[in-house]
Design a protein around this motif. Structure first.
Motif, mmCIF file in Angstrom:
data_model
loop_
_atom_site.group_PDB
_atom_site.id
_atom_site.type_symbol
_atom_site.label_atom_id
_atom_site.label_comp_id
_atom_site.label_asym_id
_atom_site.label_seq_id
_atom_site.Cartn_x
_atom_site.Cartn_y
_atom_site.Cartn_z
ATOM 1 N N TRP A 146 11.667 -7.748 -1.731
ATOM 2 C CA TRP A 146 11.113 -8.858 -0.950
ATOM 3 C C TRP A 146 11.006 -8.475 0.523
ATOM 4 C CZ3 TRP A 146 12.993 -11.807 3.129
ATOM 5 C CH2 TRP A 146 12.236 -12.956 3.437
ATOM 6 N N ALA A 147 12.042 -7.847 1.067
ATOM 7 C CA ALA A 147 12.024 -7.433 2.473
ATOM 8 C C ALA A 147 10.890 -6.448 2.732
ATOM 9 C CB ALA A 147 13.370 -6.818 2.849
ATOM 10 N N LEU A 148 10.675 -5.513 1.823
ATOM 11 C CA LEU A 148 9.598 -4.532 1.981
ATOM 12 C C LEU A 148 8.245 -5.226 2.024
ATOM 13 C CD1 LEU A 148 8.820 -1.511 2.062
ATOM 14 C CD2 LEU A 148 8.675 -1.595 -0.441
ATOM 15 N N LYS A 149 8.035 -6.223 1.171
ATOM 16 C CA LYS A 149 6.761 -6.945 1.145
ATOM 17 C C LYS A 149 6.551 -7.776 2.412
ATOM 18 C CE LYS A 149 5.409 -5.742 -3.042
ATOM 19 N NZ LYS A 149 5.494 -6.639 -4.201
ATOM 20 N N ARG A 150 7.632 -8.174 3.069
ATOM 21 C CA ARG A 150 7.530 -9.020 4.260
ATOM 22 C C ARG A 150 7.730 -8.241 5.559
ATOM 23 N NH1 ARG A 150 5.549 -11.001 0.763
ATOM 24 N NH2 ARG A 150 6.177 -12.830 -0.465
ATOM 25 N N ASN A 151 7.757 -6.905 5.471
ATOM 26 C CA ASN A 151 7.958 -6.047 6.649
ATOM 27 C C ASN A 151 9.283 -6.343 7.350
ATOM 28 O OD1 ASN A 151 5.503 -4.488 6.621
ATOM 29 N ND2 ASN A 151 4.429 -6.369 7.238
ATOM 30 N N PRO A 198 12.188 -8.741 -9.274
ATOM 31 C CA PRO A 198 11.638 -7.984 -8.142
ATOM 32 C C PRO A 198 10.170 -7.607 -8.321
ATOM 33 C CG PRO A 198 13.761 -7.087 -8.836
ATOM 34 C CD PRO A 198 13.342 -8.073 -9.886
ATOM 35 N N ALA A 199 9.709 -7.543 -9.571
ATOM 36 C CA ALA A 199 8.320 -7.140 -9.834
ATOM 37 C C ALA A 199 7.338 -8.280 -9.626
ATOM 38 C CB ALA A 199 8.205 -6.599 -11.250
ATOM 39 N N LEU A 200 7.822 -9.501 -9.414
ATOM 40 C CA LEU A 200 6.925 -10.651 -9.325
ATOM 41 C C LEU A 200 6.829 -11.229 -7.917
ATOM 42 C CD1 LEU A 200 7.776 -12.576 -12.625
ATOM 43 C CD2 LEU A 200 5.865 -11.024 -12.172
ATOM 44 N N ILE A 201 7.188 -10.455 -6.922
ATOM 45 C CA ILE A 201 7.098 -10.930 -5.541
ATOM 46 C C ILE A 201 5.637 -10.899 -5.087
ATOM 47 C CG2 ILE A 201 7.841 -10.519 -3.150
ATOM 48 C CD1 ILE A 201 10.280 -9.038 -4.381
ATOM 49 N N ALA A 202 5.218 -11.947 -4.412
ATOM 50 C CA ALA A 202 3.849 -12.001 -3.908
ATOM 51 C C ALA A 202 3.600 -10.861 -2.930
ATOM 52 C CB ALA A 202 3.594 -13.346 -3.231
ATOM 53 N N ASP A 203 2.451 -10.179 -3.091
ATOM 54 C CA ASP A 203 2.143 -9.011 -2.267
ATOM 55 C C ASP A 203 1.565 -9.378 -0.906
ATOM 56 O OD1 ASP A 203 2.905 -6.975 -4.088
ATOM 57 O OD2 ASP A 203 1.099 -7.374 -5.248
ATOM 58 N N HIS A 204 0.952 -10.527 -0.792
ATOM 59 C CA HIS A 204 0.212 -10.872 0.421
ATOM 60 C C HIS A 204 1.151 -10.930 1.627
ATOM 61 C CE1 HIS A 204 -3.698 -12.234 1.936
ATOM 62 N NE2 HIS A 204 -3.012 -12.944 2.802
ATOM 63 N N GLN A 205 0.676 -10.420 2.747
ATOM 64 C CA GLN A 205 1.500 -10.367 3.956
ATOM 65 C C GLN A 205 1.449 -11.675 4.743
ATOM 66 O OE1 GLN A 205 3.578 -8.030 4.998
ATOM 67 N NE2 GLN A 205 3.149 -6.643 3.312
ATOM 68 N N PHE A 206 2.582 -12.018 5.320
ATOM 69 C CA PHE A 206 2.631 -13.119 6.272
ATOM 70 C C PHE A 206 2.470 -12.501 7.657
ATOM 71 C CE2 PHE A 206 4.662 -15.868 9.313
ATOM 72 C CZ PHE A 206 4.349 -17.140 8.896
ATOM 73 N N HIS A 207 1.368 -12.817 8.332
ATOM 74 C CA HIS A 207 1.085 -12.198 9.625
ATOM 75 C C HIS A 207 1.729 -13.004 10.746
ATOM 76 C CE1 HIS A 207 -1.719 -9.412 7.789
ATOM 77 N NE2 HIS A 207 -2.268 -10.422 7.158
ATOM 78 N N PRO A 208 2.546 -12.353 11.569
ATOM 79 C CA PRO A 208 3.256 -13.086 12.610
ATOM 80 C C PRO A 208 2.407 -13.444 13.816
ATOM 81 C CG PRO A 208 3.792 -10.751 12.730
ATOM 82 C CD PRO A 208 2.941 -10.943 11.490
ATOM 83 N N ASP A 231 -1.668 -28.978 1.648
ATOM 84 C CA ASP A 231 -2.285 -27.950 0.810
ATOM 85 C C ASP A 231 -1.335 -27.638 -0.334
ATOM 86 O OD1 ASP A 231 -4.179 -26.209 -0.086
ATOM 87 O OD2 ASP A 231 -4.117 -24.857 1.634
ATOM 88 N N LYS A 232 -1.853 -26.922 -1.322
ATOM 89 C CA LYS A 232 -1.064 -26.542 -2.487
ATOM 90 C C LYS A 232 -1.606 -25.232 -3.015
ATOM 91 C CE LYS A 232 -0.283 -27.884 -7.321
ATOM 92 N NZ LYS A 232 -0.522 -28.932 -8.349
ATOM 93 N N GLY A 233 -0.701 -24.310 -3.356
ATOM 94 C CA GLY A 233 -1.152 -23.057 -3.928
ATOM 95 C C GLY A 233 -0.073 -22.005 -3.904
ATOM 96 N N THR A 234 -0.434 -20.808 -4.346
ATOM 97 C CA THR A 234 0.493 -19.687 -4.346
ATOM 98 C C THR A 234 0.778 -19.229 -2.920
ATOM 99 O OG1 THR A 234 -1.303 -18.090 -4.477
ATOM 100 C CG2 THR A 234 -0.407 -18.923 -6.566
ATOM 101 N N PHE A 235 1.709 -18.303 -2.782
ATOM 102 C CA PHE A 235 2.033 -17.747 -1.471
ATOM 103 C C PHE A 235 0.778 -17.201 -0.801
ATOM 104 C CE2 PHE A 235 3.235 -14.317 1.373
ATOM 105 C CZ PHE A 235 4.296 -14.859 2.085
ATOM 106 N N GLU A 236 0.003 -16.435 -1.547
ATOM 107 C CA GLU A 236 -1.220 -15.860 -0.984
ATOM 108 C C GLU A 236 -2.147 -16.944 -0.456
ATOM 109 O OE1 GLU A 236 -4.974 -12.981 -2.289
ATOM 110 O OE2 GLU A 236 -3.363 -13.420 -3.718
#
Length: 378
Positions: A85-90, A168-178, A296-301
């Motif tokens: 999770w940390a890797l996906k979120r930088n 761990p394999a199901l973490i959303a890949d999309h980045q949260f941009h700061p 709104d409603k939806g996935t992390f991405e």
């Protein structure tokens, strides 16, 4: 409800765990050897959570015991999930502090059954914007069986309600941009109001956040000596207390947000209405009463994506005191949390009950299939 969560609830009820236990009421055992082992084991698990295989965790478990190996594998999976999770979120986790409080124990010959709580603090930094370390708190309730092997205690089996029990394999890949995601930008988007308009406002967001921080339960960082507000019933052992908690945050007239306690919503401190304590009941009440709107409603991405309608992403338009609903099956809300702030890079932080969280990144412990319902309180 996750399997581990279900097993944990059964175990906690079977051991008659006092779910609202405070640090003051928890006691240390007379058995010093047992206390030393538990403190050392939980401290080592904290190091393992951050560092993984660099830390020897196997020595606390019994290789010939299947239940012991299952408990060990669960701890290793926790590290894999947090690391992924940390890797996906930088992000990079830099420390983990654990404090245990033993509630009760029973030792018979070479076996010990122990009920205890763990207050855990985790610290992280953003790898792209190296600002000050950010820290949040978790609180977990544990039932553990220990066995003596060669005159040393070892963990035979364990149950607890784990906020990091995820694949761990199901973490959303999309980045949260700061970029431009800080709370200052969010405040600037709010319309200016005259004093007369402020007077008419019914929802006090500042008080709601203070309530959420004070009564966040067993999590590190929470106030009130780690106790829930005792004027309300605790539903942790009978389906979960998350919705009961956010209802308190929204409506408590003395310390909370002060939304009007209508008869349909609030049924008194001895027990809550469907709308007060059940996830889907609260969802329907908030929307039908006009107390909130679904932004709104939806996935992390979906909720972090920048669009014409949501230039910064819908999640960034929420404010402290707003709610997030977590939907695992279509149309069925599984959990509620309340936004209490943002880290230095604008990442929304939440508090909740049952798996007690204090200022935790909002998607930690959830996967890419989760639908997030973003409720803006009017």
């Amino acid at each position: 409800m996750r399997t581990w969560f279900r097993i944990g609830l059964i175990a906690l009820v079977a051991f008659q765990f006092p779910l609202g236990v405070s640090e003051a009421s928890a006691r240390q055992p007379d058995n010093q050897e047992l206390t030393v082992f538990l403190n050392r084991a939980i401290e080592t698990r904290g190091h393992y959570l951050i560092l993984g295989e660099k830390v020897d965790l196997d020595t606390y478990y019994i290789r010939s015991d299947k239940s012991s190996m299952a408990a060990l594998e669960h701890e290793k999976k926790r590290h894999r999930y947090l690391d992924a999770w940390a890797l996906k979120r930088n992000l990079q986790f830099i420390d983990c502090y654990n404090e245990i409080r033993i509630v009760r124990y029973k030792v018979q010959a070479d076996t010990a059954n122990v009920v205890f709580i763990v207050r855990q603090r985790l610290g992280y930094v953003n790898m792209k914007n190296m600002l000050q370390p950010q820290r949040f708190g978790l609180g977990t309730r544990h039932v553990m069986t220990l066995k003596k092997k060669k005159n040393e205690w070892r963990i035979s089996r364990e149950w607890y309600l784990d906020p990091l029990d995820e694949n761990p394999a199901l973490i959303a890949d999309h980045q949260f941009h700061p970029e431009n995601a800080g709370s200052e930008d969010r405040q600037d988007q709010e319309p200016k109001r005259h004093d007369s308009e402020k007077t008419r406002a019914r929802y006090d967001r500042d008080k709601a956040v203070r309530y959420a921080d004070k009564y966040a339960g067993l999590a590190w960082g929470a106030g009130n000596n780690n106790r829930y507000n005792q004027k309300y019933r605790d539903y942790t052992g009978v389906g979960g207390d998350c919705t009961n908690f956010v209802s308190q945050v929204l409506g408590d007239p003395e310390e909370g947000g002060g939304l009007p306690l209508t008869p349909r919503w609030y049924a008194g401190p001895a027990g809550g209405s469907e709308a007060w304590v059940r996830t889907d009941g609260l969802k329907h009440f908030l929307l039908n009463s006009g107390y909130a709107r679904l932004k709104d409603k939806g996935t992390f991405e979906h909720i972090v994506k920048q669009t014409n309608e949501h230039p910064l992403g819908a999640i960034r338009e929420l404010r402290p005191g707003d709610l997030i609903g977590y939907e695992l099956k279509k149309g069925d809300v599984d959990h509620f949390s309340v936004i209490v702030g943002f880290d230095d890079n604008g990442y929304p932080l939440v508090n909740c009950h049952t798996t007690d969280r204090y200022r935790v990144p909002f998607d930690l412990g959830w996967d890419k299939k989760t639908n997030y319902l973003l409720f803006s309180i009017k």
